[in-house]
Design a protein around this motif. Structure first.
Motif, mmCIF file in Angstrom:
data_model
loop_
_atom_site.group_PDB
_atom_site.id
_atom_site.type_symbol
_atom_site.label_atom_id
_atom_site.label_comp_id
_atom_site.label_asym_id
_atom_site.label_seq_id
_atom_site.Cartn_x
_atom_site.Cartn_y
_atom_site.Cartn_z
ATOM 1 N N VAL A 221 -9.378 -6.895 -29.718
ATOM 2 C CA VAL A 221 -9.717 -7.603 -28.482
ATOM 3 C C VAL A 221 -10.861 -6.899 -27.752
ATOM 4 O O VAL A 221 -11.789 -7.553 -27.245
ATOM 5 N N GLU A 222 -10.838 -5.584 -27.736
ATOM 6 C CA GLU A 222 -11.893 -4.837 -27.043
ATOM 7 C C GLU A 222 -13.260 -5.096 -27.670
ATOM 8 O O GLU A 222 -14.255 -5.276 -26.960
ATOM 9 N N GLN A 223 -13.316 -5.129 -29.010
ATOM 10 C CA GLN A 223 -14.597 -5.405 -29.672
ATOM 11 C C GLN A 223 -15.061 -6.830 -29.381
ATOM 12 O O GLN A 223 -16.262 -7.086 -29.221
ATOM 13 N N LEU A 224 -14.132 -7.769 -29.317
ATOM 14 C CA LEU A 224 -14.473 -9.158 -29.047
ATOM 15 C C LEU A 224 -15.106 -9.317 -27.666
ATOM 16 O O LEU A 224 -16.125 -10.008 -27.510
ATOM 17 N N THR A 225 -14.530 -8.668 -26.670
ATOM 18 C CA THR A 225 -15.092 -8.774 -25.319
ATOM 19 C C THR A 225 -16.401 -7.985 -25.204
ATOM 20 O O THR A 225 -17.352 -8.426 -24.549
ATOM 21 N N LYS A 226 -16.458 -6.838 -25.858
ATOM 22 C CA LYS A 226 -17.684 -6.034 -25.792
ATOM 23 C C LYS A 226 -18.861 -6.720 -26.468
ATOM 24 O O LYS A 226 -19.995 -6.651 -25.990
ATOM 25 N N VAL A 227 -18.620 -7.382 -27.611
ATOM 26 C CA VAL A 227 -19.743 -8.030 -28.287
ATOM 27 C C VAL A 227 -20.249 -9.208 -27.459
ATOM 28 O O VAL A 227 -21.438 -9.541 -27.512
ATOM 29 N N THR A 228 -19.371 -9.836 -26.685
ATOM 30 C CA THR A 228 -19.815 -10.899 -25.784
ATOM 31 C C THR A 228 -20.799 -10.342 -24.765
ATOM 32 O O THR A 228 -21.845 -10.953 -24.476
ATOM 33 N N GLU A 229 -20.501 -9.155 -24.233
ATOM 34 C CA GLU A 229 -21.429 -8.484 -23.329
ATOM 35 C C GLU A 229 -22.734 -8.153 -24.049
ATOM 36 O O GLU A 229 -23.833 -8.334 -23.496
ATOM 37 N N CYS A 230 -22.613 -7.659 -25.283
ATOM 38 C CA CYS A 230 -23.803 -7.293 -26.057
ATOM 39 C C CYS A 230 -24.706 -8.508 -26.289
ATOM 40 O O CYS A 230 -25.939 -8.405 -26.205
ATOM 41 N N TYR A 231 -24.110 -9.670 -26.583
ATOM 42 C CA TYR A 231 -24.912 -10.871 -26.803
ATOM 43 C C TYR A 231 -25.678 -11.250 -25.538
ATOM 44 O O TYR A 231 -26.820 -11.706 -25.606
ATOM 45 N N CYS A 232 -25.053 -11.044 -24.382
ATOM 46 C CA CYS A 232 -25.763 -11.291 -23.118
ATOM 47 C C CYS A 232 -26.951 -10.341 -22.989
ATOM 48 O O CYS A 232 -28.046 -10.734 -22.559
ATOM 49 N N GLY A 233 -26.749 -9.085 -23.372
ATOM 50 C CA GLY A 233 -27.846 -8.121 -23.335
ATOM 51 C C GLY A 233 -28.959 -8.482 -24.296
ATOM 52 O O GLY A 233 -30.149 -8.312 -23.989
ATOM 53 N N ILE A 234 -28.607 -8.987 -25.475
ATOM 54 C CA ILE A 234 -29.620 -9.399 -26.461
ATOM 55 C C ILE A 234 -30.444 -10.558 -25.914
ATOM 56 O O ILE A 234 -31.679 -10.585 -26.071
ATOM 57 N N ASN B 206 -36.593 -3.438 -28.250
ATOM 58 C CA ASN B 206 -36.232 -4.064 -26.973
ATOM 59 C C ASN B 206 -34.721 -4.285 -26.875
ATOM 60 O O ASN B 206 -34.105 -4.003 -25.838
ATOM 61 N N VAL B 207 -34.133 -4.777 -27.963
ATOM 62 C CA VAL B 207 -32.678 -5.016 -27.972
ATOM 63 C C VAL B 207 -31.934 -3.695 -27.870
ATOM 64 O O VAL B 207 -30.983 -3.560 -27.076
ATOM 65 N N LEU B 208 -32.337 -2.724 -28.644
ATOM 66 C CA LEU B 208 -31.674 -1.418 -28.629
ATOM 67 C C LEU B 208 -31.744 -0.790 -27.240
ATOM 68 O O LEU B 208 -30.743 -0.258 -26.727
ATOM 69 N N GLY B 209 -32.919 -0.872 -26.613
ATOM 70 C CA GLY B 209 -33.081 -0.309 -25.274
ATOM 71 C C GLY B 209 -32.189 -0.977 -24.250
ATOM 72 O O GLY B 209 -31.563 -0.301 -23.415
ATOM 73 N N GLU B 210 -32.088 -2.295 -24.311
ATOM 74 C CA GLU B 210 -31.252 -3.046 -23.370
ATOM 75 C C GLU B 210 -29.777 -2.696 -23.551
ATOM 76 O O GLU B 210 -29.046 -2.481 -22.569
ATOM 77 N N LEU B 211 -29.335 -2.615 -24.808
ATOM 78 C CA LEU B 211 -27.932 -2.302 -25.070
ATOM 79 C C LEU B 211 -27.583 -0.888 -24.613
ATOM 80 O O LEU B 211 -26.491 -0.652 -24.079
#
Length: 394
Positions: free
Chosen positions: A375-388, A321-326
């Protein structure tokens, strides 16, 4: 996608946390800074437990699963500060990287988790089913998973997300870690008459050679168990013309799935028994190392240094489910395993809670001089956490 304001928020929170020195046992100020963020950004409650773990709680309007984001707020010390190109507590941004101790391991992830939960909850006006928790964990660098036991007892989560660096890949397991102590006991004597004593170091040399013959187990995914000697000490030290009556060695043992405290020590104990049966003067003992530290709250934290390994299948529903959402969000994470020990040793290894890892930055940057997070990874992982959150709170 994060807007400009949201990106700025996670960057500034990361910088604020990094600028506070927070070695293990000294996390109070960084914990208070995290608490302040929770209180100012719509979290329903903040709890600080007896160890000093700081837990922000965000409750949805409907009942559902409990999702815990875990990130430690202690760091290893800075050694040889003069070798750093950028101030270790400056959190300077140079070439789109934030430099400083803890940026990668792992205040960047802690900032991203806090900001992601605030963003997710605000954008849906808390109209989600479940409860969200962000834990700033103490003393992880000393005891992986020990302070986390207090958190899981309080939260009782259905899912845990470990924020250790993963280069934005999904981690579904790790080898565990144990510190094994082997001791030999001799009889002191003047070194001018060594025959009147029993040299514990000579005895230990036989023990070390016997233990080197032990072949640790292997796992098709996690790899080798590994049993490596890391230090040796004798007593009295300095010897000052005395035959040493005591010797102690420590082994680092990387643990695989399913290994227990008994099963790990069993082959070592067997070798010791064989040696002692063939030499009635040899006295040897094997055990696990224990650690004792003082928390910033004044309470003590202690534990046997045995932190289990864990591994989930790629086919688990929650992982799919997480993989699909991401992937729907445009990310392409690989499914891999951590090469080091994390608080997942408790959540997944001890408690059996469904656990995944995802964090910004590369694993190899942890504990290094000029540690940084992009910085790019920091902002992207924030998006990823929302997806999780979206995936697991369906």
């Amino acid at each position: 996608m994060l807007n400009e304001k949201q990106s700025k928020e996670v960057i500034e929170l990361c910088q604020k946390l990094v600028r506070i020195q927070s070695y293990s046992g000294e996390e109070k100020q960084v914990g208070e800074t995290l608490k302040e963020y929770f209180e100012q950004n719509g979290f329903d409650e903040v709890k600080i437990d007896s160890y000093g773990n700081v837990i922000g709680i965000m409750k949805g309007k409907r009942p559902g699963k409990k999702l815990l984001f875990d990130g430690h707020i202690d760091t290893v010390p800075v050694i040889n500060e003069e070798k750093w190109t950028h101030a270790p507590f400056g959190a300077q941004i140079v070439d789109k990287k934030i430099y400083g101790r803890g940026t990668s391991d792992m205040k960047g992830a802690v900032a991203a988790m806090a900001c992601a939960v605030a963003k997710f909850s605000k954008e849906c006006d808390k109209d989600f089913a479940g409860e969200l928790y962000v834990a700033g964990v103490v003393h992880e660098e000393c005891f992986e998973g020990v302070a986390a036991r207090s958190i899981s007892e309080f939260v009782k989560p259905d899912y845990v997300i470990i924020g250790e660096a993963s280069n934005l890949n999904l981690k579904i397991g790790q080898r565990g870690r144990a510190e094994i102590v082997v001791e030999t006991f001799g009889v002191p004597a003047h070194s001018a008459s060594p025959e009147k004593g029993i040299n514990a170091v000579y005895a230990m040399s036989h023990v070390i050679n016997a233990i080197r013959e032990i072949e640790p187990p292997k796992h098709p995914i996690l790899g080798k168990g590994i049993l490596e000697l890391t230090d040796i000490k004798s007593s009295p030290y300095p010897g000052a013309s005395v035959v040493p009556e005591y010797c102690r060695v420590t082994y680092d043992r990387r643990l695989l799935v399913g290994e227990t405290k008994v099963s790990v020590l069993e082959p070592i104990q067997k070798r010791l028994n064989e040696l002692m049966e063939s030499d009635d003067k040899l006295k040897a003992k094997v055990s696990y190392a224990t650690g004792h530290e003082t928390c910033y709250t004044g309470n003590s934290i202690s534990g046997e240094r045995f932190f289990p390994g864990w591994l989930f299948s790629k086919e688990e529903d929650f992982i799919e489910n997480v993989l699909g959402e991401l992937k729907d969000m445009g990310f392409q994470p690989e499914i891999t395993q951590y090469n080091f020990c994390t608080n997942g040793s408790h959540y997944a290894g001890e408690a059996g809670i469904k656990t995944i890892g995802m964090g910004p930055s590369d694993e190899k940057l942890a504990h290094t001089i000029d540690e940084y997070v992009e910085v790019e990874q920091l902002t992207k992982v924030t998006e990823c956490y929302c997806g999780i959150m979206k995936a697991l709170l369906k």
